[in-house]
Design a protein around this motif. Structure first.
Motif, PDB file in Angstrom:
ATOM      1  N   THR A  27      -5.859 -32.820   4.782  1.00 18.73           N
ATOM      2  CA  THR A  27      -7.303 -33.035   4.877  1.00 18.73           C
ATOM      3  C   THR A  27      -7.962 -31.904   5.667  1.00 18.73           C
ATOM      4  O   THR A  27      -9.000 -31.388   5.274  1.00 18.73           O
ATOM      5  CB  THR A  27      -7.605 -34.374   5.571  1.00 18.73           C
ATOM      6  OG1 THR A  27      -6.890 -35.397   4.887  1.00 18.73           O
ATOM      7  CG2 THR A  27      -9.087 -34.692   5.540  1.00 18.73           C
ATOM      8  N   VAL A  87       3.716 -56.731   8.727  1.00 19.28           N
ATOM      9  CA  VAL A  87       2.524 -56.250   9.420  1.00 19.28           C
ATOM     10  C   VAL A  87       1.306 -57.129   9.134  1.00 19.28           C
ATOM     11  O   VAL A  87       0.502 -57.407  10.017  1.00 19.28           O
ATOM     12  CB  VAL A  87       2.232 -54.783   9.032  1.00 19.28           C
ATOM     13  CG1 VAL A  87       0.952 -54.294   9.692  1.00 19.28           C
ATOM     14  CG2 VAL A  87       3.394 -53.891   9.448  1.00 19.28           C
ATOM     15  N   GLY A 129      -2.915 -47.664   5.071  1.00 15.45           N
ATOM     16  CA  GLY A 129      -3.019 -47.128   3.718  1.00 15.45           C
ATOM     17  C   GLY A 129      -4.392 -47.351   3.087  1.00 15.45           C
ATOM     18  O   GLY A 129      -4.880 -46.508   2.337  1.00 15.45           O
ATOM     19  N   GLY A 152       2.435 -38.812   7.479  1.00 14.43           N
ATOM     20  CA  GLY A 152       1.144 -39.008   8.136  1.00 14.43           C
ATOM     21  C   GLY A 152       0.582 -37.687   8.632  1.00 14.43           C
ATOM     22  O   GLY A 152      -0.598 -37.376   8.446  1.00 14.43           O
ATOM     23  N   ARG A 176      -0.568 -35.625   5.675  1.00 13.44           N
ATOM     24  CA  ARG A 176      -1.869 -36.034   5.153  1.00 13.44           C
ATOM     25  C   ARG A 176      -2.996 -35.494   6.016  1.00 13.44           C
ATOM     26  O   ARG A 176      -4.010 -35.014   5.522  1.00 13.44           O
ATOM     27  CB  ARG A 176      -1.966 -37.560   5.113  1.00 13.44           C
ATOM     28  CG  ARG A 176      -1.195 -38.180   3.969  1.00 13.44           C
ATOM     29  CD  ARG A 176      -1.338 -39.678   4.069  1.00 13.44           C
ATOM     30  NE  ARG A 176      -0.593 -40.383   3.046  1.00 13.44           N
ATOM     31  CZ  ARG A 176      -0.236 -41.662   3.153  1.00 13.44           C
ATOM     32  NH1 ARG A 176      -0.556 -42.339   4.235  1.00 13.44           N
ATOM     33  NH2 ARG A 176       0.429 -42.254   2.204  1.00 13.44           N
ATOM     34  N   ARG A 177      -2.810 -35.575   7.350  1.00 14.35           N
ATOM     35  CA  ARG A 177      -3.847 -35.057   8.242  1.00 14.35           C
ATOM     36  C   ARG A 177      -4.050 -33.565   8.037  1.00 14.35           C
ATOM     37  O   ARG A 177      -5.174 -33.091   7.933  1.00 14.35           O
ATOM     38  CB  ARG A 177      -3.459 -35.323   9.701  1.00 14.35           C
ATOM     39  CG  ARG A 177      -3.654 -36.754  10.100  1.00 14.35           C
ATOM     40  CD  ARG A 177      -3.251 -36.993  11.531  1.00 14.35           C
ATOM     41  NE  ARG A 177      -3.472 -38.391  11.872  1.00 14.35           N
ATOM     42  CZ  ARG A 177      -3.201 -38.916  13.062  1.00 14.35           C
ATOM     43  NH1 ARG A 177      -2.697 -38.141  14.014  1.00 14.35           N
ATOM     44  NH2 ARG A 177      -3.435 -40.185  13.297  1.00 14.35           N
ATOM     45  N   LEU A 181       1.954 -53.182  16.613  1.00  9.68           N
ATOM     46  CA  LEU A 181       1.725 -52.262  15.504  1.00  9.68           C
ATOM     47  C   LEU A 181       2.440 -50.947  15.761  1.00  9.68           C
ATOM     48  O   LEU A 181       2.494 -50.487  16.893  1.00  9.68           O
ATOM     49  CB  LEU A 181       0.228 -51.957  15.385  1.00  9.68           C
ATOM     50  CG  LEU A 181      -0.637 -52.894  14.565  1.00  9.68           C
ATOM     51  CD1 LEU A 181      -2.018 -52.275  14.412  1.00  9.68           C
ATOM     52  CD2 LEU A 181      -0.032 -53.180  13.219  1.00  9.68           C
ATOM     53  N   PHE A 211       4.415 -54.920   4.314  1.00  9.77           N
ATOM     54  CA  PHE A 211       3.249 -55.776   4.167  1.00  9.77           C
ATOM     55  C   PHE A 211       3.497 -57.123   4.824  1.00  9.77           C
ATOM     56  O   PHE A 211       2.658 -57.661   5.527  1.00  9.77           O
ATOM     57  CB  PHE A 211       2.930 -56.017   2.684  1.00  9.77           C
ATOM     58  CG  PHE A 211       1.863 -55.118   2.161  1.00  9.77           C
ATOM     59  CD1 PHE A 211       0.575 -55.193   2.660  1.00  9.77           C
ATOM     60  CD2 PHE A 211       2.145 -54.189   1.176  1.00  9.77           C
ATOM     61  CE1 PHE A 211      -0.412 -54.351   2.180  1.00  9.77           C
ATOM     62  CE2 PHE A 211       1.161 -53.349   0.694  1.00  9.77           C
ATOM     63  CZ  PHE A 211      -0.111 -53.430   1.198  1.00  9.77           C
ATOM     64  N   ALA A 264       4.182 -44.428   7.004  1.00 11.86           N
ATOM     65  CA  ALA A 264       2.925 -43.681   7.145  1.00 11.86           C
ATOM     66  C   ALA A 264       1.720 -44.554   6.811  1.00 11.86           C
ATOM     67  O   ALA A 264       0.636 -44.348   7.347  1.00 11.86           O
ATOM     68  CB  ALA A 264       2.929 -42.446   6.246  1.00 11.86           C
ATOM     69  N   GLY A 265       1.912 -45.535   5.946  1.00 13.64           N
ATOM     70  CA  GLY A 265       0.798 -46.405   5.581  1.00 13.64           C
ATOM     71  C   GLY A 265       0.625 -47.573   6.527  1.00 13.64           C
ATOM     72  O   GLY A 265      -0.250 -48.411   6.322  1.00 13.64           O
ATOM     73  N   PHE A 266       1.475 -47.655   7.551  1.00 15.81           N
ATOM     74  CA  PHE A 266       1.432 -48.812   8.443  1.00 15.81           C
ATOM     75  C   PHE A 266       1.454 -48.387   9.912  1.00 15.81           C
ATOM     76  O   PHE A 266       2.399 -48.664  10.644  1.00 15.81           O
ATOM     77  CB  PHE A 266       2.586 -49.778   8.136  1.00 15.81           C
ATOM     78  CG  PHE A 266       2.505 -50.333   6.741  1.00 15.81           C
ATOM     79  CD1 PHE A 266       1.791 -51.495   6.484  1.00 15.81           C
ATOM     80  CD2 PHE A 266       3.111 -49.663   5.685  1.00 15.81           C
ATOM     81  CE1 PHE A 266       1.698 -51.981   5.196  1.00 15.81           C
ATOM     82  CE2 PHE A 266       3.009 -50.155   4.391  1.00 15.81           C
ATOM     83  CZ  PHE A 266       2.303 -51.314   4.145  1.00 15.81           C
ATOM     84  N   ALA A 267       0.405 -47.674  10.283  1.00 12.02           N
ATOM     85  CA  ALA A 267       0.156 -47.378  11.696  1.00 12.02           C
ATOM     86  C   ALA A 267       1.209 -46.519  12.372  1.00 12.02           C
ATOM     87  O   ALA A 267       1.330 -46.531  13.586  1.00 12.02           O
ATOM     88  CB  ALA A 267      -0.049 -48.676  12.493  1.00 12.02           C
ATOM     89  N   THR A 268       2.014 -45.778  11.605  1.00 12.62           N
ATOM     90  CA  THR A 268       2.967 -44.860  12.216  1.00 12.62           C
ATOM     91  C   THR A 268       2.681 -43.450  11.694  1.00 12.62           C
ATOM     92  O   THR A 268       2.587 -43.257  10.490  1.00 12.62           O
ATOM     93  CB  THR A 268       4.408 -45.243  11.854  1.00 12.62           C
ATOM     94  OG1 THR A 268       4.598 -46.618  12.158  1.00 12.62           O
ATOM     95  CG2 THR A 268       5.410 -44.416  12.636  1.00 12.62           C
ATOM     96  N   VAL A 269       2.516 -42.499  12.592  1.00  9.18           N
ATOM     97  CA  VAL A 269       2.243 -41.138  12.156  1.00  9.18           C
ATOM     98  C   VAL A 269       3.538 -40.334  12.214  1.00  9.18           C
ATOM     99  O   VAL A 269       3.922 -39.835  13.260  1.00  9.18           O
ATOM    100  CB  VAL A 269       1.157 -40.485  13.033  1.00  9.18           C
ATOM    101  CG1 VAL A 269       0.810 -39.110  12.494  1.00  9.18           C
ATOM    102  CG2 VAL A 269      -0.084 -41.353  13.050  1.00  9.18           C
ATOM    103  N   PRO A 287      -3.547 -45.354  11.796  1.00  6.17           N
ATOM    104  CA  PRO A 287      -3.772 -45.166  10.358  1.00  6.17           C
ATOM    105  C   PRO A 287      -3.047 -46.185   9.480  1.00  6.17           C
ATOM    106  O   PRO A 287      -1.863 -46.472   9.679  1.00  6.17           O
ATOM    107  CB  PRO A 287      -3.223 -43.762  10.111  1.00  6.17           C
ATOM    108  CG  PRO A 287      -2.192 -43.555  11.164  1.00  6.17           C
ATOM    109  CD  PRO A 287      -2.504 -44.460  12.315  1.00  6.17           C
TER     110      PRO A 287
END
Lengths: 295, 215
Positions: free
Chosen positions: B177, B71, A196, B170, B173-174, B83, B68, B161-166, A194
């Motif tokens: 949803t 990554v 952003g 994260g 958010r799941r 990642l 940013f 959480a916004g960069f491939a780590t749950v 995931p």
């Protein structure tokens, strides 16, 4: 190989665009305006109907996206282009309205219901997913297209041809999005990565850090249209029906648009519009069947 | 509220990742931060400048931008990090090291100049002065602000959480949803952060009292 195919696609697109451009000037008028019966058009519509009013006025205000590649994207000349735009032109044509007489209004996702309720627009064709919540506020003709979650990968990737090939692959999507939920629920063998935003997935995809990106095919098609090295693969594996938004209580207008849609599905104008726009990147689907739901 | 208990094990998975991120990044930040703080008081001007630049650049850059860069930008310069978790540890560690360095430097400055002068006058090298005389005294006044830095780090892990780590966010958010945006989901996320940050805060105040007494 890719280059020559791309060239062919570009040529087809250009020809189609040129054709539809001429059509507006009423020269041979292929798809949109049905030449001859322009005069009789007004009389066809019941007195007091929205169709009669629009045909009489000779203009229609259409809400669409201005920033969605292949569906509604405003170019440097200020005229929107894309599949939604073509559909709106076909509907306007059935009302006897020339495409130059259409007034385009930008309706971003969060403004669509309000624009219809306020009467700022006559119809909204803007990658507008039909759902029950929205039906409380607006009416939907259509669907005229079934979008859905799909897969984007590198053009050079031969392993991944569709959703069944995702097992064990690293698939990038947006943290907390519905597509992420779909992947987790329906593809337990997929390694979900995931980020952003979807555009942040592209760099890792090109670097080989992920194998694919998955979300609505319309978004993916936008990326593929911008870069030659990316391709959308396989059919959508979820269903997002796109409808045409009209005023909630204007059932007569809604049903008339449904008639028009069925007509253009049947006579190939729908397919031509698709192939000239989104079809340059996405596979050409069968036309959907319209849903004449009761309130 | 039920949503929190129904998904307790999912929360715990995310919590463990957050905890590991905090621990590894904290350890990295401590090591780097102490070294950089040492360089800031080094006798060589070039070392002092390097350390000052390190601190100012990292401390004045938004953490998201550090991510940013690592990554999405670094790969364009041929630096391809794996990642996910370890890149997040690296970003968080680098970023936090600037704050650690500042906390340690203020601790060092709090030790009387006479101490360092006395150490030098009996022939201790710079390294020895720092290790044997200054740092042991500096640690006292450095620990409470360091705990504050670690509390900030715990919360900063959420950027991963916004960069491939749950991690916790994260997972939150799941769950959000999956549960139609139930607001209790985020209450649960907040509660798990508090499990780390409140005890850390209490520890900081307790240590602060001890340090004050010892003086």
């Amino acid at each position: 190989m890719t280059t020559s195919r791309r060239l062919a696609v570009a040529l087809i697109a250009a020809t189609a665009l040129a054709l539809s451009g001429c059509g507006g000037d009423g020269e041979d008028t292929p798809p949109a305006t049905d030449g001859g019966d322009d005069g009789g058009e007004t009389a066809e519509f019941p007195e007091g109907s929205t169709m009669a009013r629009l045909a009489e006025a000779g203009t229609i205000t259409v809400g669409t996206k201005f920033d969605q590649p292949l569906f509604g994207l405003v170019g440097p000349d200020g005229v929107p282009e894309g599949f939604d735009v073509e559909i709106a032109k076909l509907i306007a044509g059935e009302l006897g309205i020339d495409e130059d007489d259409i007034e385009w209004v930008e309706t971003p996702s969060q403004n669509r219901e309000t624009a219809i309720e306020n009467g700022d627009v006559d119809i909204v064709v803007a990658t507008y997913t039909i759902n029950d919540e929205r039906k409380q506020r607006v009416g939907f003709a259509g669907p005229y297209y079934l979008a859905g979650q799909s897969i984007l990968t590198l053009a050079s990737n031969t392993d991944i041809q569709g959703p069944d090939d995702l097992s064990g692959k690293r698939v990038c999507t947006v943290s907390g999005s519905t597509p992420e939920g779909n992947l987790l629920a329906n593809f337990p063998d997929v390694d979900v990565v995931p980020f952003g935003t979807y555009s942040e997935c592209l760099e890792p995809l090109r670097n080989g850090q992920v194998d694919a990106v998955s979300t609505d095919n319309v978004i993916l098609a936008g990326f593929a249209a911008e870069s030659d090295d990316l391709e959308v693969r396989g059919d959508p594996f979820t269903e997002e029906p796109y409808g045409i938004g009209v005023a909630k209580d204007d059932v007569e207008f809604r049903m008339w648009i449904n008639d028009v849609l069925e007509e253009i599905f049947a006579d190939g104008r729908w397919t031509a519009a698709w192939e000239a726009t989104a079809g340059t990147v996405l596979p050409t689907p069968e036309p959907p069947s319209v849903d004449r739901y009761e309130d | 509220m039920g949503v929190i208990f129904d998904n307790a094990s999912t929360y715990v998975d995310g919590f463990v990742v957050t905890l590991r991120l905090t621990a590894y990044a904290g350890a990295l930040a401590l090591v780097l931060g102490v070294i950089v703080a040492g360089l800031r008081v080094a006798p060589l001007r070039s070392l002092r400048l390097f350390a000052a630049a390190w601190v100012e650049v990292l401390r004045n850059t938004p953490l998201t931008l550090v991510f940013f860069f690592m990554v999405l930008v670094a790969p364009q310069f041929g630096i391809l990090l794996p990642l996910g978790f370890w890149t997040a540890v690296l970003c968080l560690g680098l970023y936090t090291s600037a704050f650690v360095a500042e906390a340690v430097r203020s601790g060092i400055n709090g030790v009387g100049v006479g101490q360092a002068e006395a150490a030098r006058s009996i022939g201790l090298t710079f390294g020895q002065t720092l290790r044997e005389v200054v740092l042991p005294q500096a640690v006292r006044s450095t620990i409470p602000p360091l705990i504050n830095v670690l509390i900030a780090l715990t919360k900063n892990t959420s950027v991963a959480a916004g960069f491939a780590t749950v991690e916790l966010i994260g997972v939150g958010r799941r769950l959000s949803t999956a549960n139609a945006g139930d607001p209790w989901v985020l209450v649960g996320v907040a509660a798990f952060y508090l499990v780390i940050t409140i005890p850390a805060g209490l520890l900081a105040s307790a240590l602060e009292r001890r340090v004050a007494f010892a003086r």
